[in-house]
Motif scaffolding. Sequence first.
Motif, PDB file in Angstrom:
ATOM      1  N   ALA A  56     -15.107  15.280  -6.762  1.00 50.87           N
ATOM      2  CA  ALA A  56     -13.889  16.160  -6.828  1.00 50.87           C
ATOM      3  C   ALA A  56     -13.770  16.671  -5.385  1.00 50.87           C
ATOM      4  O   ALA A  56     -12.673  17.225  -5.117  1.00 50.87           O
ATOM      5  CB  ALA A  56     -13.776  17.080  -7.955  1.00 50.87           C
ATOM      6  N   SER A  57     -14.658  16.387  -4.481  1.00 51.61           N
ATOM      7  CA  SER A  57     -14.405  16.897  -3.253  1.00 51.61           C
ATOM      8  C   SER A  57     -13.598  16.365  -2.240  1.00 51.61           C
ATOM      9  O   SER A  57     -13.266  17.345  -1.184  1.00 51.61           O
ATOM     10  CB  SER A  57     -15.908  17.133  -2.590  1.00 51.61           C
ATOM     11  N   SER A  58     -13.459  15.295  -2.572  1.00 41.91           N
ATOM     12  CA  SER A  58     -12.361  14.617  -1.328  1.00 41.91           C
ATOM     13  C   SER A  58     -11.113  15.046  -1.121  1.00 41.91           C
ATOM     14  O   SER A  58     -10.578  15.045  -0.245  1.00 41.91           O
ATOM     15  CB  SER A  58     -12.371  13.147  -1.691  1.00 41.91           C
ATOM     16  N   ASP A  59     -10.466  15.511  -2.354  1.00 43.26           N
ATOM     17  CA  ASP A  59      -8.936  15.708  -2.186  1.00 43.26           C
ATOM     18  C   ASP A  59      -8.892  17.258  -2.611  1.00 43.26           C
ATOM     19  O   ASP A  59      -7.807  17.651  -2.667  1.00 43.26           O
ATOM     20  CB  ASP A  59      -8.191  14.939  -3.119  1.00 43.26           C
TER      21      ASP A  59
ATOM     22  N   GLY B  24     -16.990  23.345  -0.980  1.00 45.51           N
ATOM     23  CA  GLY B  24     -17.433  21.993  -0.729  1.00 45.51           C
ATOM     24  C   GLY B  24     -18.981  22.021  -0.860  1.00 45.51           C
ATOM     25  O   GLY B  24     -19.652  20.923  -0.769  1.00 45.51           O
ATOM     26  N   ASP B  25     -19.825  23.022  -0.539  1.00 44.29           N
ATOM     27  CA  ASP B  25     -21.276  23.315  -0.757  1.00 44.29           C
ATOM     28  C   ASP B  25     -21.794  23.221  -2.160  1.00 44.29           C
ATOM     29  O   ASP B  25     -22.953  23.250  -2.393  1.00 44.29           O
ATOM     30  CB  ASP B  25     -21.510  24.524   0.029  1.00 44.29           C
ATOM     31  N   VAL B  26     -20.641  23.253  -3.258  1.00 44.76           N
ATOM     32  CA  VAL B  26     -21.138  23.567  -4.558  1.00 44.76           C
ATOM     33  C   VAL B  26     -20.945  22.288  -5.174  1.00 44.76           C
ATOM     34  O   VAL B  26     -19.847  21.770  -5.462  1.00 44.76           O
ATOM     35  CB  VAL B  26     -20.336  24.615  -5.254  1.00 44.76           C
ATOM     36  N   SER B  27     -22.102  21.696  -5.740  1.00 39.21           N
ATOM     37  CA  SER B  27     -21.983  20.558  -6.626  1.00 39.21           C
ATOM     38  C   SER B  27     -22.372  20.871  -8.048  1.00 39.21           C
ATOM     39  O   SER B  27     -23.263  21.614  -8.070  1.00 39.21           O
ATOM     40  CB  SER B  27     -22.947  19.423  -6.104  1.00 39.21           C
ATOM     41  N   VAL B  28     -21.738  20.682  -8.879  1.00 39.38           N
ATOM     42  CA  VAL B  28     -21.640  20.930 -10.474  1.00 39.38           C
ATOM     43  C   VAL B  28     -21.908  19.756 -11.420  1.00 39.38           C
ATOM     44  O   VAL B  28     -20.857  18.750 -11.459  1.00 39.38           O
ATOM     45  CB  VAL B  28     -20.430  21.915 -10.798  1.00 39.38           C
ATOM     46  N   THR B  29     -22.930  19.614 -11.972  1.00 40.02           N
ATOM     47  CA  THR B  29     -23.168  18.767 -12.961  1.00 40.02           C
ATOM     48  C   THR B  29     -22.939  19.166 -14.571  1.00 40.02           C
ATOM     49  O   THR B  29     -23.628  20.076 -14.874  1.00 40.02           O
ATOM     50  CB  THR B  29     -24.330  17.855 -12.848  1.00 40.02           C
TER      51      THR B  29
ATOM     52  N   GLU C 101     -12.306  21.258  -8.787  1.00 34.93           N
ATOM     53  CA  GLU C 101     -11.425  20.586  -7.846  1.00 34.93           C
ATOM     54  C   GLU C 101     -10.682  21.991  -7.186  1.00 34.93           C
ATOM     55  O   GLU C 101     -10.393  21.950  -5.941  1.00 34.93           O
ATOM     56  CB  GLU C 101     -10.219  19.854  -8.593  1.00 34.93           C
ATOM     57  N   GLU C 102     -10.482  22.763  -7.908  1.00 33.52           N
ATOM     58  CA  GLU C 102      -9.774  24.223  -7.594  1.00 33.52           C
ATOM     59  C   GLU C 102     -10.528  24.763  -6.302  1.00 33.52           C
ATOM     60  O   GLU C 102      -9.957  25.292  -5.205  1.00 33.52           O
ATOM     61  CB  GLU C 102      -9.392  25.326  -8.601  1.00 33.52           C
ATOM     62  N   PHE C 103     -11.824  24.804  -6.760  1.00 31.87           N
ATOM     63  CA  PHE C 103     -12.771  25.433  -5.398  1.00 31.87           C
ATOM     64  C   PHE C 103     -13.274  24.535  -4.646  1.00 31.87           C
ATOM     65  O   PHE C 103     -14.016  24.871  -3.640  1.00 31.87           O
ATOM     66  CB  PHE C 103     -13.660  26.358  -6.171  1.00 31.87           C
ATOM     67  N   GLY C 104     -13.022  23.578  -4.693  1.00 35.67           N
ATOM     68  CA  GLY C 104     -13.305  22.324  -3.583  1.00 35.67           C
ATOM     69  C   GLY C 104     -14.737  21.793  -3.751  1.00 35.67           C
ATOM     70  O   GLY C 104     -15.119  21.328  -2.566  1.00 35.67           O
ATOM     71  N   GLY C 105     -15.521  21.771  -4.931  1.00 39.85           N
ATOM     72  CA  GLY C 105     -16.701  21.365  -4.805  1.00 39.85           C
ATOM     73  C   GLY C 105     -16.781  19.981  -5.413  1.00 39.85           C
ATOM     74  O   GLY C 105     -15.746  19.265  -5.396  1.00 39.85           O
ATOM     75  N   GLU C 106     -17.965  19.671  -5.868  1.00 40.72           N
ATOM     76  CA  GLU C 106     -18.201  18.212  -6.449  1.00 40.72           C
ATOM     77  C   GLU C 106     -18.720  18.198  -7.845  1.00 40.72           C
ATOM     78  O   GLU C 106     -19.632  18.619  -8.145  1.00 40.72           O
ATOM     79  CB  GLU C 106     -19.443  17.610  -5.342  1.00 40.72           C
ATOM     80  N   PHE C 107     -18.020  17.520  -8.386  1.00 40.89           N
ATOM     81  CA  PHE C 107     -18.037  17.402  -9.938  1.00 40.89           C
ATOM     82  C   PHE C 107     -18.634  16.137 -10.466  1.00 40.89           C
ATOM     83  O   PHE C 107     -18.441  14.993  -9.906  1.00 40.89           O
ATOM     84  CB  PHE C 107     -16.715  17.705 -10.635  1.00 40.89           C
ATOM     85  N   THR C 108     -19.633  16.139 -11.259  1.00 44.91           N
ATOM     86  CA  THR C 108     -20.182  15.130 -11.947  1.00 44.91           C
ATOM     87  C   THR C 108     -20.413  15.106 -13.509  1.00 44.91           C
ATOM     88  O   THR C 108     -20.891  16.412 -14.025  1.00 44.91           O
ATOM     89  CB  THR C 108     -21.568  14.861 -11.291  1.00 44.91           C
ATOM     90  N   GLU C 109     -20.136  14.314 -14.319  1.00 46.66           N
ATOM     91  CA  GLU C 109     -20.303  14.474 -15.607  1.00 46.66           C
ATOM     92  C   GLU C 109     -21.331  13.516 -15.956  1.00 46.66           C
ATOM     93  O   GLU C 109     -21.241  12.050 -15.698  1.00 46.66           O
ATOM     94  CB  GLU C 109     -19.229  14.184 -16.476  1.00 46.66           C
ATOM     95  N   VAL C 110     -22.582  13.676 -16.806  1.00 41.94           N
ATOM     96  CA  VAL C 110     -23.272  12.906 -17.268  1.00 41.94           C
ATOM     97  C   VAL C 110     -23.858  13.070 -18.833  1.00 41.94           C
ATOM     98  O   VAL C 110     -23.692  14.257 -18.983  1.00 41.94           O
ATOM     99  CB  VAL C 110     -24.761  12.945 -16.490  1.00 41.94           C
TER     100      VAL C 110
END
Length: 347
Positions: free
Chosen positions: A31-34, A43-48, A71-80
Amino acid sequence: MKFLNRRTSAVAAVVLSATLGLTACGSTTDASSDSGSSSSDGGDVSVTFLPKNLGNPYFETSDAGGQKAVEEFGGEFTEVGPDTATPDGQVSFIQTAAQQGVSALVLSANDPAALCDSLNQARDTADVKVVTFDSDVNADCRDLYVSQADSEGIATVEVDMIAEQIGDEGQIAILSASANATNQNAWIDIMKQDLADNHPNIELVDVVYGDDDDQTSFDKTAALLQTYPNLKGIISPTTVGIAAAARYVSTSNYKGKVAITGLGTPNQMREYVKDGTVTEFALWNPEDLGYLAAYAAKALVDGEITGAEGDSFSAGDLGDYEVGADGTVLLGDPFRFNADNIDDFDF
């Protein structure tokens, strides 16, 4: 309840439909690209997100809420996640998240203790912040627990609904998720006490487990009704279970005779409310639950909070929240859905 004022049907429908692609084991969304403009440091926060299992509509909705927050705070989202709701199935994903160095892991636990070793290893060796939601682990295995609502409130509303629907007397049963599900077991214990204290004419004859599997829950419903011919109601404190129970009753001779209630989503339960199988059920908004959990994870990663009682943080559209005892954050009270209001919701 907070979610009543912040979701429109159209928005919820779009969000829910977006989750349909998140059902393959190990699926990932970046979710970080847009969305980097939402926050200077997100952008430094990645959340799985690690739900109990993938392909579960409840977790599709909650994880969509988590993705929206990230997406709102500009991080990276992953679901596993695993395909079936077992603790063993979650361990490998916890280990992989630690190896990848994710900032935070947000999970709904399939067992309160079995995941502790892998979670603490992730925390100690990779400094992964661990937030549980929906179903907790032991408090010393995570940093925060984001709870749907107070356990007593959840249990009480379910007992109140069944009591109202069966005239406060008769035999009932409970169709739960897995036997080790932390949240359901806590609610069931409170339900038992509430029944004993306040509803002496209601007899709880059995508690069975559908393992959050549709067919298993369907079969367990059939078995309950065959075993207890005088059964007047079933409480199912799990969205998979209540929908399966309603599906069975809706085409059987028990329709209109056996009350079905518990915790469900409007989209799952709408047809059963409209055809008279179900009078009323309850739930919080799972999208809000995931949304809140993601913001809690960010606050931990950013060092705004440590998980100590009294810590406070902002959760975007939901406003400000405070950490309570045992590192718990409460979303809010459950809401009752019935024929008068169910069409106002779409999730």
